[in-house]
Design an enzyme around this catalytic site. Structure first.
Site, mmCIF file in Angstrom:
data_model
loop_
_atom_site.group_PDB
_atom_site.id
_atom_site.type_symbol
_atom_site.label_atom_id
_atom_site.label_comp_id
_atom_site.label_asym_id
_atom_site.label_seq_id
_atom_site.Cartn_x
_atom_site.Cartn_y
_atom_site.Cartn_z
ATOM 1 N N GLY A 26 7.877 -32.391 -32.732
ATOM 2 C CA GLY A 26 8.864 -33.471 -32.825
ATOM 3 C C GLY A 26 9.929 -33.294 -33.884
ATOM 4 O O GLY A 26 11.033 -33.815 -33.752
ATOM 5 N N CYS A 61 3.651 -32.280 -22.964
ATOM 6 C CA CYS A 61 4.309 -32.542 -24.252
ATOM 7 C C CYS A 61 5.675 -33.117 -23.935
ATOM 8 O O CYS A 61 6.496 -32.464 -23.280
ATOM 9 C CB CYS A 61 4.431 -31.249 -25.041
ATOM 10 S SG CYS A 61 5.414 -31.375 -26.564
ATOM 11 N N ASN A 62 5.928 -34.344 -24.377
ATOM 12 C CA ASN A 62 7.209 -34.975 -24.099
ATOM 13 C C ASN A 62 8.367 -34.229 -24.744
ATOM 14 O O ASN A 62 9.435 -34.080 -24.145
ATOM 15 C CB ASN A 62 7.194 -36.423 -24.593
ATOM 16 C CG ASN A 62 6.474 -37.353 -23.661
ATOM 17 O OD1 ASN A 62 7.064 -37.995 -22.805
ATOM 18 N ND2 ASN A 62 5.160 -37.431 -23.820
ATOM 19 N N CYS A 94 4.572 -39.722 -26.274
ATOM 20 C CA CYS A 94 4.014 -38.515 -26.877
ATOM 21 C C CYS A 94 2.553 -38.509 -26.475
ATOM 22 O O CYS A 94 1.854 -39.523 -26.662
ATOM 23 C CB CYS A 94 4.160 -38.535 -28.402
ATOM 24 S SG CYS A 94 3.256 -37.200 -29.241
ATOM 25 N N THR A 95 2.092 -37.426 -25.896
ATOM 26 C CA THR A 95 0.728 -37.423 -25.364
ATOM 27 C C THR A 95 -0.326 -37.591 -26.458
ATOM 28 O O THR A 95 -1.448 -38.014 -26.166
ATOM 29 C CB THR A 95 0.459 -36.146 -24.548
ATOM 30 O OG1 THR A 95 0.829 -34.985 -25.314
ATOM 31 C CG2 THR A 95 1.257 -36.166 -23.251
#
Length: 317
Positions: A75, A105-106, A240-241
């Site tokens: 991130g 994963c975003n 977010c996972t």
């Protein structure tokens, strides 16, 4: 279009166009029959939330999971670094026998997916002479949140009787991309998305921070979104996972009745539809489970074990 560093609109195409059991997945030699599997990639343990749902949905399929813990979390990284790391992870999973890699994963889905699909994957397919693909998790999440397919625009009547608010709790990179705001607006004019960056939260979850500490951090971010937009959201996405591991803490911090969009379930539904139309992908039949990491191998935190249902041990990638 913004530069890769800002990461705007790197979503990619729609999916719609347990510890290890059995022998471990090995890298194949040129003399061995190919080992087929579904690959799942994340910067750390968060992608296991998606992996768990995929294993439940495709129990006979072979899976190999890769956590890039040496560089987690993604991130706070720059766009080009995220693209490079995601490409390396996908290549490693393809070498391990995966036909399809799901970016669980975003941040990777928002920043790297479109780039990889357009500029790297076509050449790599020709190089290895295999039907391969890389898919993300943002598209199915937006479809679930809006009730609209990826190729559908807003309803033709254009009437807005009530404006709903969608809160998206995510990493700084995903928030900067504004992918949720942009793509939701294209499909639902009566649904306004607001991203709330949660810097540091994924790292705390990765390290297995105490629940009480996580509860305070989650509560602070929910309250920050409320203060910024003047109300609580009607719906929320854990963008977010890693956050799915602590979903009960978000549910407790949000008002009762707030609809929570779960990415793992949305991704499993979309992947099932995708495989139903694409029979060229061999998912394997041995039910293999392999967990790899670029970081320090070994057993993961108790927090991970609790949500997975049993201890999870990563091996060196």
């Amino acid at each position: 279009m913004a530069s890769p560093e800002r990461g705007v609109m790197r979503v990619g195409r729609s999916l719609d166009d347990s510890t290890r059991t059995g022998p471990p997945i090995r890298l194949q030699s040129s003399l061995e029959a190919p080992i087929m599997a579904i690959g799942v990639f994340d910067s750390g343990v968060g992608g296991l939330t998606v992996h768990r749902k995929l294993v439940d949905r495709f129990p006979q399929a072979d899976f190999v999971y890769l956590a890039d813990q040496a560089h987690a979390p993604y991130g706070g990284l720059g766009g080009e670094e995220i693209v490079d790391l995601t490409r390396t992870g996908c290549r490693r999973l393809f070498e391990a026998g995966a036909d399809v890699v799901v970016l669980a994963c975003n941040t990777a889905s928002a920043i790297a997916l479109r780039r990889l699909q357009q500029t790297w994957l076509p050449e790599y397919r020709r190089e290895v002479d295999r039907a391969l693909n890389v898919l993300g998790i943002i598209v199915p999440t937006i479809e679930a949140a809006t009730g609209r397919g990826w190729d559908q625009g807003p309803p033709l009547d254009g009437k807005i009787e009530k404006l709903e608010v969608l809160g998206v709790f995510c990493t700084a990179a995903t928030a900067m991309s504004q992918v949720y705001e942009i793509e939701v607006q294209k499909r639902r004019e009566d649904l306004a998305a607001f991203s709330e960056p949660c810097p540091g939260l994924a790292g705390l979850i990765e390290l297995g921070a105490p629940v009480e500490e996580l509860k305070v951090v989650v509560g602070d971010h929910v309250d920050a979104l409320r203060r910024r937009i003047g109300r609580y959201p009607d719906k929320a996405i854990l963008g977010c996972t890693h956050y799915e591991i602590v979903a009960p803490l978000f549910e407790a911090a949000l008002p009762e009745g707030t609809t929570l969009i779960h990415q793992p379930s949305a991704t499993a539904d979309a992947l099932e539809r995708y495989f139903g139309r694409h029979g060229e992908y061999d998912l394997g039949t041995a039910g293999r489970r392999e967990f790899l990491t670029t970081g320090t191998p070994g057993r993961q935190s108790d927090l991970v074990s609790q949500f997975w249902g049993e201890p999870v041990t990563f091996e060196a990638a």
